[in-house]
Design an enzyme around this catalytic site. Structure first.
Site, PDB file in Angstrom:
ATOM      1  N   LYS A 168       0.740  -1.173   0.087  1.00 44.10           N
ATOM      2  CA  LYS A 168      -0.037  -0.061  -0.103  1.00 44.10           C
ATOM      3  C   LYS A 168       0.733   1.179   0.066  1.00 44.10           C
ATOM      4  O   LYS A 168       1.995   1.033   0.196  1.00 44.10           O
ATOM      5  CB  LYS A 168      -0.777  -0.008   1.078  1.00 44.10           C
ATOM      6  CG  LYS A 168      -2.164  -1.326   1.086  1.00 44.10           C
ATOM      7  CD  LYS A 168      -3.051  -0.935   2.373  1.00 44.10           C
ATOM      8  CE  LYS A 168      -3.995  -2.377   2.258  1.00 44.10           C
ATOM      9  NZ  LYS A 168      -4.870  -2.210   3.353  1.00 44.10           N
ATOM     10  N   TYR A 199     -12.239  -2.384  -3.746  1.00 44.63           N
ATOM     11  CA  TYR A 199     -12.817  -2.604  -2.702  1.00 44.63           C
ATOM     12  C   TYR A 199     -14.079  -2.403  -2.643  1.00 44.63           C
ATOM     13  O   TYR A 199     -14.764  -2.229  -1.427  1.00 44.63           O
ATOM     14  CB  TYR A 199     -12.042  -1.501  -1.622  1.00 44.63           C
ATOM     15  CG  TYR A 199     -10.576  -1.847  -1.233  1.00 44.63           C
ATOM     16  CD1 TYR A 199     -10.388  -3.013  -0.431  1.00 44.63           C
ATOM     17  CD2 TYR A 199      -9.405  -0.930  -1.283  1.00 44.63           C
ATOM     18  CE1 TYR A 199      -8.936  -3.133   0.051  1.00 44.63           C
ATOM     19  CE2 TYR A 199      -8.293  -1.271  -1.030  1.00 44.63           C
ATOM     20  CZ  TYR A 199      -7.941  -2.536  -0.321  1.00 44.63           C
ATOM     21  OH  TYR A 199      -6.633  -2.763   0.101  1.00 44.63           O
ATOM     22  N   PHE A 232     -15.634   2.853   7.075  1.00 42.78           N
ATOM     23  CA  PHE A 232     -14.009   3.246   6.787  1.00 42.78           C
ATOM     24  C   PHE A 232     -13.967   3.231   5.180  1.00 42.78           C
ATOM     25  O   PHE A 232     -12.563   3.471   4.961  1.00 42.78           O
ATOM     26  CB  PHE A 232     -13.057   1.910   7.441  1.00 42.78           C
ATOM     27  CG  PHE A 232     -13.282   0.687   6.800  1.00 42.78           C
ATOM     28  CD1 PHE A 232     -12.889   0.015   5.839  1.00 42.78           C
ATOM     29  CD2 PHE A 232     -14.062  -0.215   7.751  1.00 42.78           C
ATOM     30  CE1 PHE A 232     -13.274  -1.190   5.206  1.00 42.78           C
ATOM     31  CE2 PHE A 232     -14.126  -1.611   7.577  1.00 42.78           C
ATOM     32  CZ  PHE A 232     -13.705  -2.056   6.224  1.00 42.78           C
ATOM     33  N   ARG A 234      -1.203 -14.675   3.890  1.00 39.29           N
ATOM     34  CA  ARG A 234      -2.034 -14.054   5.320  1.00 39.29           C
ATOM     35  C   ARG A 234      -1.334 -14.294   6.595  1.00 39.29           C
ATOM     36  O   ARG A 234      -1.377 -13.146   7.257  1.00 39.29           O
ATOM     37  CB  ARG A 234      -3.718 -14.705   5.212  1.00 39.29           C
ATOM     38  CG  ARG A 234      -4.388 -14.162   4.050  1.00 39.29           C
ATOM     39  CD  ARG A 234      -5.688 -14.500   3.996  1.00 39.29           C
ATOM     40  NE  ARG A 234      -6.626 -13.855   5.050  1.00 39.29           N
ATOM     41  CZ  ARG A 234      -7.000 -12.868   4.932  1.00 39.29           C
ATOM     42  NH1 ARG A 234      -6.722 -11.905   4.030  1.00 39.29           N
ATOM     43  NH2 ARG A 234      -7.787 -12.205   6.115  1.00 39.29           N
ATOM     44  N   THR A 292      -5.318  -7.997  10.172  1.00 37.36           N
ATOM     45  CA  THR A 292      -5.501  -6.736   9.632  1.00 37.36           C
ATOM     46  C   THR A 292      -5.113  -5.566  10.477  1.00 37.36           C
ATOM     47  O   THR A 292      -4.682  -4.402  10.052  1.00 37.36           O
ATOM     48  CB  THR A 292      -6.826  -6.555   9.374  1.00 37.36           C
ATOM     49  OG1 THR A 292      -7.400  -7.712   8.484  1.00 37.36           O
ATOM     50  CG2 THR A 292      -7.334  -5.299   8.505  1.00 37.36           C
ATOM     51  N   ARG A 327       2.677  -6.725   9.468  1.00 39.56           N
ATOM     52  CA  ARG A 327       1.896  -5.619  10.107  1.00 39.56           C
ATOM     53  C   ARG A 327       2.294  -5.437  11.436  1.00 39.56           C
ATOM     54  O   ARG A 327       2.278  -4.338  11.858  1.00 39.56           O
ATOM     55  CB  ARG A 327       0.248  -6.218   9.992  1.00 39.56           C
ATOM     56  CG  ARG A 327      -0.354  -5.771   8.488  1.00 39.56           C
ATOM     57  CD  ARG A 327      -1.532  -6.715   8.181  1.00 39.56           C
ATOM     58  NE  ARG A 327      -2.144  -6.189   7.054  1.00 39.56           N
ATOM     59  CZ  ARG A 327      -3.317  -6.986   6.684  1.00 39.56           C
ATOM     60  NH1 ARG A 327      -3.632  -7.791   7.302  1.00 39.56           N
ATOM     61  NH2 ARG A 327      -3.794  -6.468   5.444  1.00 39.56           N
ATOM     62  N   ASN A 347      -1.733  -0.417   6.895  1.00 38.76           N
ATOM     63  CA  ASN A 347      -1.042  -1.460   7.540  1.00 38.76           C
ATOM     64  C   ASN A 347      -0.481  -2.199   6.402  1.00 38.76           C
ATOM     65  O   ASN A 347      -0.527  -3.282   6.322  1.00 38.76           O
ATOM     66  CB  ASN A 347      -2.409  -2.357   7.912  1.00 38.76           C
ATOM     67  CG  ASN A 347      -3.572  -2.744   6.802  1.00 38.76           C
ATOM     68  OD1 ASN A 347      -3.459  -2.153   5.518  1.00 38.76           O
ATOM     69  ND2 ASN A 347      -4.446  -3.656   6.996  1.00 38.76           N
ATOM     70  N   HIS A 373      -2.027  -5.509   1.386  1.00 38.65           N
ATOM     71  CA  HIS A 373      -3.344  -6.251   1.203  1.00 38.65           C
ATOM     72  C   HIS A 373      -3.105  -7.620   0.627  1.00 38.65           C
ATOM     73  O   HIS A 373      -1.962  -7.820  -0.007  1.00 38.65           O
ATOM     74  CB  HIS A 373      -4.255  -5.136   0.310  1.00 38.65           C
ATOM     75  CG  HIS A 373      -5.282  -6.245  -0.102  1.00 38.65           C
ATOM     76  ND1 HIS A 373      -6.517  -6.487   0.705  1.00 38.65           N
ATOM     77  CD2 HIS A 373      -5.708  -7.053  -1.384  1.00 38.65           C
ATOM     78  CE1 HIS A 373      -7.419  -7.240  -0.054  1.00 38.65           C
ATOM     79  NE2 HIS A 373      -6.772  -7.654  -1.288  1.00 38.65           N
ATOM     80  N   GLU A 393      -9.323 -10.698  -7.940  1.00 38.54           N
ATOM     81  CA  GLU A 393      -8.251  -9.739  -7.586  1.00 38.54           C
ATOM     82  C   GLU A 393      -7.227  -9.783  -8.615  1.00 38.54           C
ATOM     83  O   GLU A 393      -6.576  -8.643  -9.009  1.00 38.54           O
ATOM     84  CB  GLU A 393      -7.957  -9.553  -6.155  1.00 38.54           C
ATOM     85  CG  GLU A 393      -9.035  -9.449  -5.049  1.00 38.54           C
ATOM     86  CD  GLU A 393      -8.569  -9.428  -3.630  1.00 38.54           C
ATOM     87  OE1 GLU A 393      -9.376  -8.801  -2.715  1.00 38.54           O
ATOM     88  OE2 GLU A 393      -7.332  -9.608  -3.291  1.00 38.54           O
TER      89      GLU A 393
HETATM   90  P1  CMP Z   1      -7.451  -4.930   3.409  1.00 39.52           P
HETATM   91  O1  CMP Z   1      -6.907  -6.248   3.663  1.00 39.52           O
HETATM   92  O2  CMP Z   1      -6.618  -4.099   2.491  1.00 39.52           O
HETATM   93  O3  CMP Z   1      -8.971  -4.836   3.409  1.00 39.52           O
HETATM   94  C1  CMP Z   1      -9.649  -3.614   3.527  1.00 39.52           C
HETATM   95  C2  CMP Z   1      -8.868  -2.718   4.134  1.00 39.52           C
HETATM   96  O4  CMP Z   1      -9.817  -1.715   5.028  1.00 39.52           O
HETATM   97  C3  CMP Z   1      -8.216  -3.380   5.640  1.00 39.52           C
HETATM   98  O5  CMP Z   1      -6.927  -4.033   4.866  1.00 39.52           O
HETATM   99  C4  CMP Z   1      -7.642  -2.121   6.359  1.00 39.52           C
HETATM  100  O6  CMP Z   1      -6.659  -1.653   6.080  1.00 39.52           O
HETATM  101  C5  CMP Z   1      -8.949  -1.054   5.989  1.00 39.52           C
HETATM  102  N1  CMP Z   1      -9.737  -1.097   7.424  1.00 39.52           N
HETATM  103  C6  CMP Z   1     -10.024  -0.095   8.146  1.00 39.52           C
HETATM  104  N2  CMP Z   1     -10.898  -0.327   8.985  1.00 39.52           N
HETATM  105  C7  CMP Z   1     -11.052  -1.606   9.190  1.00 39.52           C
HETATM  106  C8  CMP Z   1     -11.929  -2.493   9.837  1.00 39.52           C
HETATM  107  N3  CMP Z   1     -12.694  -1.990  10.882  1.00 39.52           N
HETATM  108  N4  CMP Z   1     -12.150  -3.737   9.436  1.00 39.52           N
HETATM  109  C9  CMP Z   1     -11.513  -4.043   8.254  1.00 39.52           C
HETATM  110  N5  CMP Z   1     -10.821  -3.511   7.529  1.00 39.52           N
HETATM  111  C10 CMP Z   1     -10.636  -2.044   7.968  1.00 39.52           C
END
Ligand code: CMP
Length: 143
Positions: free
Chosen positions: A11, A51, A59, A87, A93, A104, A114, A117, A128
């Site tokens: 990211k 997304y 968010f 993962r 996350t 992370r 974070n 992805h 994806e």
């Molecule tokens: P990612 O795996 O890229 O998928 C969606 C992204 O939304 C996640 O990582 C986070 O960076 C962001 N995000 C922000 N708030 C939340 C939340 N409460 N739960 C899940 N993803 C979140």
């Protein structure tokens, strides 16, 4: 275990903090092979579409804003059980909940920023990967 492919994104925070190499080293040390890669600046429409599953979440707006705040590095990772392995390497996350030694936990500053992805299942990985790469852009690795 079957050889799988998964979609990974470094990211804008990871790219901006010069952490591409650190992240790739962790992929490679876990046995994941980079079989396609591209640096790109996502447009707002691309980020919203990628997304789209999160469109109704609180968010979503901040997520899209962050994902277009600078270039991202997009890659396809290949390996045995690549989806789960990626993962594991990424960690939870929310970096506060991620295991020590994961990307992370070690590098991320918040759930929003974070670093990476990764696809969460086989069907999302296929969708994806196809979002970013044509099949001809993915390079089979003999070794
Ligand atoms: P990612 O795996 O890229 O998928 C969606 C992204 O939304 C996640 O990582 C986070 O960076 C962001 N995000 C922000 N708030 C939340 C939340 N409460 N739960 C899940 N993803 C979140």
């Amino acid at each position: 275990m079957a050889v799988e492919r998964t979609l990974s994104i470094v990211k804008p925070d990871g790219v901006g903090r010069n952490l591409i190499g650190d992240v790739y080293r962790r992929f490679e040390q876990a046995g994941l092979k980079v079989v396609a890669a591209r640096m790109m600046q996502l447009s707002q429409a691309e980020a919203e579409s990628f997304y789209g599953v999160h469109r109704e979440r609180g968010f979503f707006k901040d997520l899209v804003k962050f994902m277009i705040s600078g270039p991202v590095m997009v890659q396809v990772l290949e390996g045995e059980g690549a989806i789960a392995k990626n993962r594991d390497v990424m960690g939870a996350t929310d970096p506060k909940k991620a295991d020590k030694g994961t990307i992370r936990a070690d590098l991320a500053t918040s759930i929003d920023e974070n670093i990476v992805h990764g696809s969460d299942a086989a069907d999302t990985a296929a969708r994806e990967i196809a979002f970013f790469f044509r099949e001809t852009e993915i390079c089979p690795r003999k070794r």
